[in-house]
Design a protein around this motif. Structure first.
Motif, short mmCIF file in Angstrom:
data_model
loop_
_atom_site.label_atom_id
_atom_site.label_comp_id
_atom_site.label_asym_id
_atom_site.label_seq_id
_atom_site.Cartn_x
_atom_site.Cartn_y
_atom_site.Cartn_z
N UNK A 199 0.81 -1.22 0.00
CA UNK A 199 0.00 0.00 0.00
C UNK A 199 0.84 1.26 0.00
N UNK A 200 2.11 1.17 0.38
CA UNK A 200 2.91 2.38 0.54
C UNK A 200 4.38 2.07 0.27
N UNK A 409 0.48 4.11 8.47
CA UNK A 409 0.27 3.13 7.41
C UNK A 409 -0.95 2.26 7.67
N UNK A 410 -1.57 2.39 8.83
CA UNK A 410 -2.67 1.50 9.19
C UNK A 410 -3.84 1.62 8.23
N UNK A 411 -4.55 0.53 8.09
CA UNK A 411 -5.80 0.52 7.35
C UNK A 411 -6.76 1.51 8.01
N UNK A 412 -7.36 2.39 7.21
CA UNK A 412 -8.26 3.39 7.79
C UNK A 412 -9.43 2.76 8.51
N UNK A 453 5.19 4.71 8.28
CA UNK A 453 4.49 3.82 9.19
C UNK A 453 4.97 2.39 9.19
N UNK A 454 6.03 2.08 8.46
CA UNK A 454 6.52 0.71 8.38
C UNK A 454 7.90 0.55 8.99
N UNK A 455 8.37 1.58 9.68
CA UNK A 455 9.63 1.49 10.42
C UNK A 455 9.43 2.19 11.76
N UNK A 456 10.00 1.62 12.79
CA UNK A 456 9.94 2.26 14.10
C UNK A 456 11.34 2.36 14.68
N UNK A 468 11.54 -3.05 11.46
CA UNK A 468 10.47 -2.95 10.47
C UNK A 468 9.13 -3.32 11.09
N UNK A 469 8.07 -2.78 10.50
CA UNK A 469 6.71 -3.07 10.97
C UNK A 469 5.90 -3.59 9.79
#
Length: 595
Positions: A199-200, A409-412, A453-456, A468-469
């Motif tokens: 998605x991103x 990045x979460x699903x809305x 939203x895919x790295x913390x 990674x997330x």
């Protein structure tokens, strides 16, 4: 979307402009104008592209400093460059590998080299005390350190008759590269992989020697994408199809380029995804790119249109500053920056300790840490139109809850975030349901999420990590954290400062300080060497330039609240808005951004 960076921040971009950049100054105030993703502060590229060769110097410290840069540059020539520093009888101590297997051990010198004269004939021993930063591989990735050494020793003598200067007679059997040489002789490049749910786009940070000719840089990017993501990032992103590889080098001009690949099962949707990856991984390439599969043209991409149609961070709005004042969220008015209204109702805006606000389309995501009468804390979460009125409370209370974060990045349909409570990292949802995340071996004290939203970033046991997330609907998993080497110790706070940059706080010797580092820990820069008190809270704006607020902005709390524009500027009570007449005076606390 187009980057327009000031000349002081020339990105180490690929083609054709922007090939040169700047070294990282000791302290930086970066102003960025325009729209789009932020450039990186401290983008590499030194004034010269070729590393030093052995000179006629008789100074053993200078000799070793040059040696620690000698391996920089093209990999197939690394051993030949380094051999010139080594006496003939000692060259067998450094075992040569194939260029595709050449790895450089990157080290950070903790102090200047120490030279000791061993004999009156001019024999020296030089000791360098180091931090292990990582292993620079042939694909441009800097992976976590593998060597345990905290110091290296070298022995030198005068060169043989007919030559001047010094040569080494004893040295470690490893190709060493100082972080200073990494800054000077390499450019940094960001390539992009699709997230696990596709998605991103997620950034991946790479290094390329400045000595690599311009015409080969497009080819290198294609090879990097085909070769897959950095090791630590791999669990959170999607690789291109197995078997994808470039055929020959990319060719082209300023207005049109051609990339020829092998790609099994090259369906149109896969080619479309790859086209977007290439457009963003070659951010300064303009014109068209012809994408061929085994010599057959399959897709022509207008690179600027592709970037415009598929922005990295859609719907990124101008950020607003907020703080907690008197147990409630209040907007901050800083200069000409936009000032918003608190996006939660007054009934919910009570007993607040810290907060996270985010936007998801036209809705607001709000996560508040509140204190009960018994001084224990709970998380309350609400989502909906501005202002948010309906909130849910966590089922449990905790002694201490850190600053919550939303994963953009979460699903809305399933918004979620992360929070640290009593040393454990939890995932929370829009109903304040909290689930501990597995796979973390040490107590967590802080967490921060990148804009994608895919790295913390995590602080565990007083040290800095990235991980990674993977996000799949309501399910979130965190990959194995990768440690980052820093000069600071006893870290207390961290946030994302830009796509590939972190800002973090800890102890610099005896003083509390704030530093900036790259996502791999290699390029570290002090931002505030003495904050006056330990930093308990840190929040940054990692997005692209928007409105009056410059990128690379952060705020922090070190007893009282500060901002970095300029660094160390106290946030005054007079800058807190919407305070009721007669309210009890207090200091602004835990400042944060809403965007």
């Amino acid at each position: 979307m187009r980057r327009r960076l000031l000349t002081a921040l020339v990105a180490g971009a690929l083609l054709p402009a922007g090939l040169a950049g700047c070294g990282i100054p000791d302290r930086t105030e970066v102003q960025v104008d325009g729209r789009g993703p932020a450039g990186e502060p401290g983008t590499l590229n030194g004034s010269g592209s070729q590393p030093p060769t052995r000179s006629a110097t008789e100074d053993p410290k200078e000799f070793i400093t040059d040696y620690l840069a000698g391996a920089a540059g093209e990999r197939d020539q690394a051993y030949d460059r380094v051999k010139k520093f080594i006496a003939g009888e000692a060259q067998g101590r450094l075992r040569k590998k194939q260029s595709s297997e050449v790895e450089l051990t990157v080290v950070r010198l903790l102090e200047a080299p120490e030279a000791q004269l061993l004999t009156n004939e001019g024999n020296w021993q030089v000791t360098v005390r180091v931090q292990q930063v990582g292993v620079l591989r042939a694909d441009g990735t800097l992976e976590k350190p593998t060597a345990p050494e905290t110091a290296y020793k070298f022995k030198l003598r005068h060169a043989d008759a007919g030559s001047q200067g010094l040569v080494m007679t004893d040295l470690p059997n490893v190709l060493l590269l100082s972080d200073t040489a990494l800054r000077q002789y390499y450019g940094t490049h960001t390539i992009y992989f699709w997230s696990s749910d596709q998605s991103r786009l997620v950034p991946d940070w790479r290094y390329l020697p400045n000595a690599v000719p311009v015409e080969r840089r497009v080819t290198e990017v294609v090879r990097w994408l085909a070769g897959g993501p950095s090791e630590w990032l791999a669990p959170g992103v999607t690789r291109v199809p197995d078997g994808t590889a470039p055929i020959n080098n990319a060719t082209g001009t300023d207005e049109r380029w051609e990339v020829n690949l092998t790609m099994p099962a090259a369906q149109d949707d896969r080619l479309a995804k790859l086209a977007t990856q290439l457009a963003w991984s070659l951010p300064d390439l303009k014109g068209q790119l012809d994408l061929k599969i085994q010599n057959q043209k399959r897709r022509t991409v207008d690179l600027e249109q592709e970037r415009s149609a598929h922005p990295l961070y859609p719907n990124l709005r101008a950020p607003e500053r907020y703080c907690v004042y008197g147990g409630a969220i209040h907007p901050l008015a800083i200069g000409s920056e936009p000032v918003g209204a608190v996006p939660v109702t007054a009934d919910a805006n009570r007993n607040v300790v810290s907060a996270a606000l985010s936007r998801a389309g036209d809705e607001v995501l709000a996560a508040l840490v509140v204190t009960r009468s018994d001084q224990k804390q709970r998380l309350v979460v609400g989502t909906g139109p501005n202002p948010v009125a309906a909130f849910h409370s966590s089922a449990h209370v905790y002694r201490s809850i850190g600053r919550p974060i939303w994963l953009r990045s979460s699903d809305r349909q399933h918004p979620s975030g992360l929070v640290v409570a009593d040393g454990t990292l939890y995932r929370f949802d829009d109903a304040a349901g909290m689930s501990p995340l597995a796979g973390l071996s040490r107590a967590v004290t802080a967490v921060a999420a990148s804009l994608d939203g895919h790295r913390i970033a995590l602080i565990m046991g007083g040290a800095l990590y990235v991980a990674p997330v993977s996000v799949d609907g309501g399910e979130i998993s965190v990959g194995t954290p990768r440690p980052l080497t820093t000069r600071l110790t006893k870290l207390t706070a961290v946030d994302w400062y830009a796509d590939n940059q972190l800002v973090f706080a800890g102890n610099d010797g005896r003083q509390p300080a704030i530093y900036q580092t790259s996502v791999d820990g290699a390029i570290e820069t002090p931002l505030n060497r003495d904050t006056g008190a330990p930093v308990s809270h840190l929040a940054a704006y990692p997005g692209g330039p928007s409105g009056a607020l410059p990128s690379f902005s952060f705020m922090y709390q070190a007893t009282v609240a500060y901002r970095n524009n300029p660094v160390g500027t106290k946030i005054e009570r007079s800058q807190v808005r919407d305070v009721a007449d007669g309210a009890k005076q207090s200091d602004p606390s835990v400042p944060f951004f809403f965007y």
